[in-house]
Scaffold this active site. Structure first.
Site, PDB file in Angstrom:
ATOM      1  N   GLN A 119     -10.055  -3.435  -3.912  1.00 34.30           N
ATOM      2  CA  GLN A 119     -11.349  -2.775  -3.727  1.00 34.30           C
ATOM      3  C   GLN A 119     -12.308  -3.154  -4.850  1.00 34.30           C
ATOM      4  O   GLN A 119     -13.504  -3.349  -4.624  1.00 34.30           O
ATOM      5  CB  GLN A 119     -11.169  -1.253  -3.681  1.00 34.30           C
ATOM      6  CG  GLN A 119     -12.449  -0.489  -3.378  1.00 34.30           C
ATOM      7  CD  GLN A 119     -12.984  -0.760  -1.987  1.00 34.30           C
ATOM      8  OE1 GLN A 119     -12.233  -0.730  -1.013  1.00 34.30           O
ATOM      9  NE2 GLN A 119     -14.284  -1.017  -1.867  1.00 34.30           N
TER      10      GLN A 119
ATOM     11  N   ARG B 222       0.888  -1.176   0.000  1.00 35.17           N
ATOM     12  CA  ARG B 222       0.000   0.000   0.000  1.00 35.17           C
ATOM     13  C   ARG B 222       0.922   1.220   0.000  1.00 35.17           C
ATOM     14  O   ARG B 222       1.524   1.554   1.022  1.00 35.17           O
ATOM     15  CB  ARG B 222      -0.905  -0.016   1.226  1.00 35.17           C
ATOM     16  CG  ARG B 222      -1.908   1.134   1.289  1.00 35.17           C
ATOM     17  CD  ARG B 222      -2.817   0.969   2.497  1.00 35.17           C
ATOM     18  NE  ARG B 222      -3.692   2.111   2.701  1.00 35.17           N
ATOM     19  CZ  ARG B 222      -4.910   2.225   2.174  1.00 35.17           C
ATOM     20  NH1 ARG B 222      -5.393   1.255   1.405  1.00 35.17           N
ATOM     21  NH2 ARG B 222      -5.652   3.290   2.415  1.00 35.17           N
TER      22      ARG B 222
ATOM     23  N   ARG C  94     -13.971  -6.794   1.840  1.00 41.50           N
ATOM     24  CA  ARG C  94     -12.539  -6.631   1.594  1.00 41.50           C
ATOM     25  C   ARG C  94     -11.761  -7.851   2.094  1.00 41.50           C
ATOM     26  O   ARG C  94     -10.729  -8.213   1.523  1.00 41.50           O
ATOM     27  CB  ARG C  94     -12.035  -5.353   2.279  1.00 41.50           C
ATOM     28  CG  ARG C  94     -12.401  -4.052   1.571  1.00 41.50           C
ATOM     29  CD  ARG C  94     -11.729  -3.936   0.206  1.00 41.50           C
ATOM     30  NE  ARG C  94     -10.288  -4.039   0.332  1.00 41.50           N
ATOM     31  CZ  ARG C  94      -9.490  -3.025   0.641  1.00 41.50           C
ATOM     32  NH1 ARG C  94     -10.001  -1.816   0.861  1.00 41.50           N
ATOM     33  NH2 ARG C  94      -8.194  -3.204   0.727  1.00 41.50           N
TER      34      ARG C  94
ATOM     35  N   ASP D 208     -16.295   8.572  -3.445  1.00 45.26           N
ATOM     36  CA  ASP D 208     -15.095   8.343  -2.643  1.00 45.26           C
ATOM     37  C   ASP D 208     -14.662   9.700  -2.119  1.00 45.26           C
ATOM     38  O   ASP D 208     -15.276  10.738  -2.430  1.00 45.26           O
ATOM     39  CB  ASP D 208     -14.009   7.694  -3.513  1.00 45.26           C
ATOM     40  CG  ASP D 208     -12.788   7.233  -2.719  1.00 45.26           C
ATOM     41  OD1 ASP D 208     -12.890   7.170  -1.472  1.00 45.26           O
ATOM     42  OD2 ASP D 208     -11.750   6.940  -3.325  1.00 45.26           O
TER      43      ASP D 208
ATOM     44  N   HIS E 271      -6.510   0.361  -7.456  1.00 46.96           N
ATOM     45  CA  HIS E 271      -6.899  -0.247  -6.178  1.00 46.96           C
ATOM     46  C   HIS E 271      -7.666  -1.546  -6.489  1.00 46.96           C
ATOM     47  O   HIS E 271      -8.874  -1.637  -6.282  1.00 46.96           O
ATOM     48  CB  HIS E 271      -7.781   0.721  -5.391  1.00 46.96           C
ATOM     49  CG  HIS E 271      -7.870   0.413  -3.923  1.00 46.96           C
ATOM     50  ND1 HIS E 271      -7.356  -0.741  -3.365  1.00 46.96           N
ATOM     51  CD2 HIS E 271      -8.431   1.108  -2.888  1.00 46.96           C
ATOM     52  CE1 HIS E 271      -7.585  -0.735  -2.071  1.00 46.96           C
ATOM     53  NE2 HIS E 271      -8.233   0.371  -1.748  1.00 46.96           N
TER      54      HIS E 271
ATOM     55  N   ASN F  34      -7.884   6.390  -8.199  1.00 46.85           N
ATOM     56  CA  ASN F  34      -7.488   4.987  -8.279  1.00 46.85           C
ATOM     57  C   ASN F  34      -8.672   4.033  -8.135  1.00 46.85           C
ATOM     58  O   ASN F  34      -8.713   2.984  -8.778  1.00 46.85           O
ATOM     59  CB  ASN F  34      -6.421   4.677  -7.216  1.00 46.85           C
ATOM     60  CG  ASN F  34      -6.800   5.176  -5.825  1.00 46.85           C
ATOM     61  OD1 ASN F  34      -7.890   5.682  -5.585  1.00 46.85           O
ATOM     62  ND2 ASN F  34      -5.858   5.047  -4.893  1.00 46.85           N
TER      63      ASN F  34
ATOM     64  N   CYS G 204     -16.049   3.262  -0.522  1.00 47.82           N
ATOM     65  CA  CYS G 204     -14.964   2.391  -0.039  1.00 47.82           C
ATOM     66  C   CYS G 204     -14.480   2.768   1.359  1.00 47.82           C
ATOM     67  O   CYS G 204     -13.730   1.994   1.963  1.00 47.82           O
ATOM     68  CB  CYS G 204     -13.814   2.382  -1.040  1.00 47.82           C
ATOM     69  SG  CYS G 204     -12.928   3.952  -1.158  1.00 47.82           S
TER      70      CYS G 204
END
Length: 338
Positions: A148, A118, A316, A249, A145, A185, A289
């Site tokens: 996700q 990450r 997740r 987001d 990502h 992303n 998310c």
């Protein structure tokens, strides 16, 4: 770096959804669904057999950005397979400070089974992939990502009762998602993922904010192949019209706090609220998310009956399990999964 569809490659990394074939991405969602079933039904025999896959091995978590869902889900997934997760924050190792990316990657990858990374820049993921001797699983960079996206498609499949068998046969899902917010992303991978499932995508960003050209090019190709629609607009009402899924987001990403006031001014009119939900499909679902801020979505939508954000967050865990199973336990082979 091996990110092609070939299963004969000795090493494969999970960098982005667009690096995967349609079939490979569907396998990842199916595996996530499979592991969720094991987890929820507490299938003891399956727990035991999966726990042996990486027993005695180590999974490294190289995080240069803080995290809640990614860290918990990744550590939980590693433990499920019998591995010991090792968290390596930016204050814990020499990565890019007193030691080059190359040297650190060589050392870490020699001692672990895979690396969840990450990081800030997409170039950092590329550097890790270039020098690692084990699979790199992109757990977020400024470009992609993928974990996700796996989680999000699992959530959509569940909530809209989509048959993966039908998707595999090329049946268009007839669903539409509307993304209201930044070009970032999350939507880079989510748009590609949805289109691979035949889900139409409408993206509304403020004037002056555009999607990356390579993402747009790939999205148009997939839309043509699957029969879904792909639309870019600066009109949030237009994008939301008849949408089955509304998504947003953060408007101010980690590292952009210095520009918060300018960003919030730019994003005026892009909060998902009653105005936008009123033109969506009456049975729409809201996704995010997380973490969430009020400027992105009103309380009544975020905590309302249409919100599925917490189910999405839980998924997740199963997305991380799927990635470990395919890229680590099965060495990047999407076939002959057990």
């Amino acid at each position: 770096m091996s990110t092609t569809a070939s299963t004969s490659s000795p090493l494969r990394h999970l960098v982005s959804i667009k690096d995967l074939s349609d079939e490979e991405f569907k396998v990842l969602v199916q595996r996530a669904q499979h592991f969720k079933d094991i987890f929820k039904e507490n299938k003891t025999n399956d727990f035991q057999s999966n726990h042996l896959k990486l027993l005695g091995k180590t999974v490294a978590l190289i995080f240069t950005k803080r995290s809640t869902r990614t860290r918990i889900s990744t550590e939980g997934a590693a433990t499920f397979f019998g591995a010991q997760p090792m968290f390596l924050g930016k204050e814990d190792i020499q990565l890019g400070i007193n030691e080059s990316f190359h040297d650190t990657t060589k050392v870490v990858s020699s001692m672990v089974s895979c690396i969840f990374a990450r990081v800030n820049k997409h170039e950092d993921i590329q550097a890790l992939c270039k020098d690692s001797s084990v699979p790199i699983i992109n757990s977020l960079c400024d470009k992609f990502h993928p974990l996700q996206a796996i989680c999000d498609l699992l959530t959509i499949v569940e909530k809209f009762d989509i048959s993966l068998d039908a998707i595999n046969k090329g049946t268009n899902s007839k669903l539409k998602i509307a993304w209201i917010g930044d070009a970032n992303n999350v939507i880079n991978d989510m748009s590609i993922a949805c289109l691979k499932f035949g889900i139409s995508v409408s993206i509304a960003t403020p004037p002056g904010i555009e999607m990356d050209s390579d993402i747009v090019e790939e999205a148009n190709k997939i839309a043509k192949r699957t029969g879904a629609n792909f639309e870019l607009t600066h009109d949030s009402l237009k994008a939301s019209t008849n949408a089955n899924i509304l998504v947003t987001d953060t408007f101010v990403s980690m590292g952009e706090e210095f520009a918060k006031q300018a960003k919030l001014k730019q994003f005026q009119g892009f909060q998902i609220n009653q105005e936008l939900t009123s033109v969506a499909d009456p049975s729409f679902k809201f996704m995010h998310c997380l973490p969430r801020h009020k400027e992105e979505v009103s309380d009544d939508v975020f905590y309302g009956e249409h919100s599925i954000v917490f189910e999405e967050a839980e998924n997740r865990l199963y997305a991380a399990m799927s990635a470990i199973d395919v890229f680590v336990s099965n060495k990047g082979n999407f076939k002959d999964l057990k």
